[in-house]
Design an enzyme around this catalytic site. Structure first.
Site, PDB file in Angstrom:
ATOM      1  N   ASN A 118       0.815  -1.215   0.000  1.00 57.52           N
ATOM      2  CA  ASN A 118       0.000   0.000   0.000  1.00 57.52           C
ATOM      3  C   ASN A 118       0.851   1.268   0.000  1.00 57.52           C
ATOM      4  O   ASN A 118       0.593   2.191  -0.779  1.00 57.52           O
ATOM      5  CB  ASN A 118      -0.949  -0.006   1.210  1.00 57.52           C
ATOM      6  CG  ASN A 118      -1.932  -1.162   1.146  1.00 57.52           C
ATOM      7  OD1 ASN A 118      -2.021  -1.842   0.116  1.00 57.52           O
ATOM      8  ND2 ASN A 118      -2.658  -1.400   2.230  1.00 57.52           N
ATOM      9  N   THR A 163     -15.557  38.086 -32.034  1.00 53.78           N
ATOM     10  CA  THR A 163     -16.340  37.715 -30.852  1.00 53.78           C
ATOM     11  C   THR A 163     -17.609  37.100 -31.436  1.00 53.78           C
ATOM     12  O   THR A 163     -18.102  37.551 -32.484  1.00 53.78           O
ATOM     13  CB  THR A 163     -16.694  38.926 -29.960  1.00 53.78           C
ATOM     14  OG1 THR A 163     -17.468  39.845 -30.721  1.00 53.78           O
ATOM     15  CG2 THR A 163     -15.440  39.617 -29.428  1.00 53.78           C
ATOM     16  N   HIS A 164     -18.114  36.076 -30.824  1.00 52.93           N
ATOM     17  CA  HIS A 164     -19.269  35.330 -31.362  1.00 52.93           C
ATOM     18  C   HIS A 164     -18.987  34.800 -32.763  1.00 52.93           C
ATOM     19  O   HIS A 164     -19.907  34.603 -33.555  1.00 52.93           O
ATOM     20  CB  HIS A 164     -20.538  36.198 -31.391  1.00 52.93           C
ATOM     21  CG  HIS A 164     -20.767  36.960 -30.125  1.00 52.93           C
ATOM     22  ND1 HIS A 164     -21.466  36.456 -29.061  1.00 52.93           N
ATOM     23  CD2 HIS A 164     -20.347  38.195 -29.738  1.00 52.93           C
ATOM     24  CE1 HIS A 164     -21.491  37.350 -28.074  1.00 52.93           C
ATOM     25  NE2 HIS A 164     -20.808  38.417 -28.461  1.00 52.93           N
ATOM     26  N   SER A 285      -7.873  12.182 -48.846  1.00 53.83           N
ATOM     27  CA  SER A 285      -9.107  11.408 -48.808  1.00 53.83           C
ATOM     28  C   SER A 285      -8.976  10.265 -49.791  1.00 53.83           C
ATOM     29  O   SER A 285      -8.321  10.392 -50.823  1.00 53.83           O
ATOM     30  CB  SER A 285     -10.278  12.311 -49.184  1.00 53.83           C
ATOM     31  OG  SER A 285     -11.339  11.538 -49.712  1.00 53.83           O
ATOM     32  N   LYS A 291      -8.664  16.713 -51.577  1.00 54.47           N
ATOM     33  CA  LYS A 291      -8.696  16.971 -50.143  1.00 54.47           C
ATOM     34  C   LYS A 291      -7.337  16.948 -49.455  1.00 54.47           C
ATOM     35  O   LYS A 291      -6.484  16.120 -49.762  1.00 54.47           O
ATOM     36  CB  LYS A 291      -9.578  15.919 -49.451  1.00 54.47           C
ATOM     37  CG  LYS A 291     -11.025  16.012 -49.839  1.00 54.47           C
ATOM     38  CD  LYS A 291     -11.744  17.094 -49.072  1.00 54.47           C
ATOM     39  CE  LYS A 291     -12.011  16.591 -47.684  1.00 54.47           C
ATOM     40  NZ  LYS A 291     -13.012  17.363 -46.995  1.00 54.47           N
ATOM     41  N   GLU A 298      -7.637  17.824 -35.520  1.00 54.47           N
ATOM     42  CA  GLU A 298      -8.945  17.186 -35.267  1.00 54.47           C
ATOM     43  C   GLU A 298      -8.810  16.091 -34.206  1.00 54.47           C
ATOM     44  O   GLU A 298      -9.616  15.984 -33.285  1.00 54.47           O
ATOM     45  CB  GLU A 298      -9.503  16.568 -36.555  1.00 54.47           C
ATOM     46  CG  GLU A 298      -9.987  17.594 -37.562  1.00 54.47           C
ATOM     47  CD  GLU A 298     -10.378  16.913 -38.865  1.00 54.47           C
ATOM     48  OE1 GLU A 298     -11.409  16.230 -38.884  1.00 54.47           O
ATOM     49  OE2 GLU A 298      -9.634  17.059 -39.856  1.00 54.47           O
TER      50      GLU A 298
HETATM   51  N1  ARG Z   1      -1.475  -3.441  -7.367  1.00 55.96           N
HETATM   52  C1  ARG Z   1      -1.940  -2.721  -6.222  1.00 55.96           C
HETATM   53  C2  ARG Z   1      -2.386  -1.323  -6.597  1.00 55.96           C
HETATM   54  O1  ARG Z   1      -2.084  -0.894  -7.654  1.00 55.96           O
HETATM   55  C3  ARG Z   1      -0.873  -2.651  -5.184  1.00 55.96           C
HETATM   56  C4  ARG Z   1      -1.363  -2.493  -3.814  1.00 55.96           C
HETATM   57  C5  ARG Z   1      -2.084  -3.715  -3.431  1.00 55.96           C
HETATM   58  N2  ARG Z   1      -2.350  -3.741  -2.038  1.00 55.96           N
HETATM   59  C6  ARG Z   1      -3.171  -4.640  -1.518  1.00 55.96           C
HETATM   60  N3  ARG Z   1      -3.349  -4.608  -0.264  1.00 55.96           N
HETATM   61  N4  ARG Z   1      -3.799  -5.520  -2.263  1.00 55.96           N
HETATM   62  O2  ARG Z   1      -3.014  -0.627  -5.850  1.00 55.96           O
END
Ligand code: ARG
Length: 465
Positions: A118, A163-164, A285, A291, A298
């Site tokens: 995490n 403008t517009h 085209s 063209k 675009e």
């Molecule tokens: N692949 C996960 C992500 O991108 C990594 C963290 C995963 N953590 C867990 N507790 N499963 O967030």
């Protein structure tokens, strides 16, 4: 986990599980085929973490040496395309950690001490994004420089200002282009500002609550060049504000690009005929031999929708997530990656395209003449002769009406005809009614007079270095 447990993810997750994940769930939950893009940041983050673990006496010098050696080999394997990315190992983090353990044994298993995926993933994304923000800054400078170059060559070129989308007053084409330089300058400022919030270190927050190991977070921050350490572990592992902010800033750049695109497309159409884009940015085209289509602007206009869509995706991703980390957050990557790729390609191509614009000053001037663009100047002239502005406005409206009926420009009326609207009109009115006179008259800061355009060009050159 037993020896190389990570490698056996094709079996159960851990001793707690009685069966392996289904193949469908594996595919659904894995991210390795897009997040492997973070490999460099992941290795960099792991090395900084391991170095600190060693400095804190949490792993031995031998382990630290083994981890360095293993990571060097993994780097070589990834760079040469030999690294085998495994879906079973879910993401970039587990893939690299498993390979490390395969290569160096127990030292690899000690790397994850005091760390969770995490705080690891949050660190990786921030590291990676910081590098991209810096590259985008350079690309924005290049685009601004290309536009300033064309603006300088066209400080005196007369364009009907709208403008517009109705002809309003003449402006210098250079002044018009510098309006976009202002937009891109603000964009660059925004990226510089949000970089500070990207550049904070989550590592040390572990899964959500911090860790019981005596980690030196400041040391890791210094090693990785982060300018601050996150102050709340729950926030640090779950925060994706920085990704949203980045995508919002990217969306604004794309909106500016899209506005410019719309103008390039209009200007290149036969009805305007103000500019031509170099052939290498256009396509033909398959059916209409005559063209030449402005596909690049675009497409850029179209890709703006895609980036704005990513912003909507990311901001909605966070809505309703309880603290702290949730797997939802894995969905931050694809929109973020695609935003970066789309933005960088677009900026690169626009710098080149801007440099290759052919300007057609006669067509621009002809169009400005057609639209009574100097009517305001005539009103201002009468004000300077003592008429209240509202009266002058009305008088000129009559003059324009008569000129339209006669099919002539205001400057083509005779002095006697003009004096019929107001006797104060004198010979010098014709200078006022000329497009160039109108342009030169707006000689104040921010105005379109060529002298001002040149001053702005000089200011931008200093700023852009
Ligand atoms: N692949 C996960 C992500 O991108 C990594 C963290 C995963 N953590 C867990 N507790 N499963 O967030």
């Amino acid at each position: 986990m037993s020896t190389n447990q990570l490698d056996k993810k094709s079996q159960a997750w851990s001793a707690l599980f009685s069966e392996p994940m289904s193949d469908l769930v594996k595919r659904y939950t894995s991210s390795v085929f897009f997040d492997k893009r973070l490999w460099q940041a992941d290795i960099q983050g792991s090395l900084a973490h391991a170095e600190m673990l060693h400095a804190q006496g949490l792993i031995s010098a031998d382990d630290w040496a083994s981890i360095q050696k293993g990571m060097a080999q993994i780097t070589a394997e990834i760079e040469s395309g030999q690294f085998e990315w495994k879906l079973d190992l879910e993401d970039v983090h587990l893939n690299i950690e498993a390979r490390l353990t395969q290569l160096v044994g127990d030292a690899g298993k000690r790397l994850h001490t005091g760390r969770s995926r995490n705080d690891q993933v949050a660190t990786d994304v921030r590291l990676w994004l910081r590098g991209e923000v810096d590259e985008i800054g350079l690309l924005l400078t290049a685009l601004q420089t290309a536009l300033v170059d064309v603006a300088e060559q066209n400080a005196d070129t007369i364009l009907p200002g709208f403008t517009h989308l109705q002809v309003a007053q003449p402006v210098a084409f250079g002044h018009h282009l510098l309006a976009y330089v202002e937009m891109f300058a603000r964009d660059a400022e925004r990226f510089l500002d949000l970089r500070k919030r990207v550049n904070r270190l989550p590592l040390g927050s572990a899964a959500l609550a911090g860790t019981s190991y005596p980690l030196d977070r400041e040391r890791v921050a210094r090693t990785l060049g982060f300018e601050a350490v996150s102050q709340n572990s729950l926030d640090a592992v779950s925060d994706r504000d920085f990704a949203i902010e980045f995508t919002a800033a990217a969306s604004l750049v794309m909106v500016h690009v899209s506005r410019l695109s719309e103008e390039l497309i209009l200007w290149m159409s036969q009805s305007f005929g103000f500019i031509d884009l170099a052939d290498r940015f256009c396509t033909g085209s398959s059916i209409m031999p005559q063209k030449k289509n402005p596909d690049v602007p675009e497409l850029a206009r179209g890709k703006t929708g895609r980036v704005v869509g990513h912003l909507m995706g990311l901001i909605t991703l966070m809505k309703g997530q309880p603290l702290a980390y949730n797997k939802d957050n894995q969905e931050d990557k694809e929109p973020l990656f695609d935003t970066v790729d789309t933005l960088k390609d677009t900026l690169r191509i626009f710098s080149e395209m801007a440099a290759g614009i052919t300007v057609k000053p006669e067509a621009m001037e002809r169009a400005a003449k057609k639209g009574y663009a100097t009517a305001t100047d005539l009103a201002d002239y009468l004000v300077k002769k003592g008429l209240p502005f509202r009266d002058a406005h009305e008088v000129v409206a009559h003059a324009v009406k008569d000129a339209i009926a006669a099919g002539v420009d205001l400057s083509e009326l005779s002095l006697a005809q003009l004096q019929a609207y107001n006797p104060a009109v004198e010979q010098d009115v014709f200078e006022v009614l000329s497009l160039r006179g109108s342009l030169n008259a707006r000689n104040l800061l921010g105005g379109t007079a060529p002298e001002q355009v040149r001053k702005q060009v000089a200011r931008h050159r200093v700023r852009l270095g």
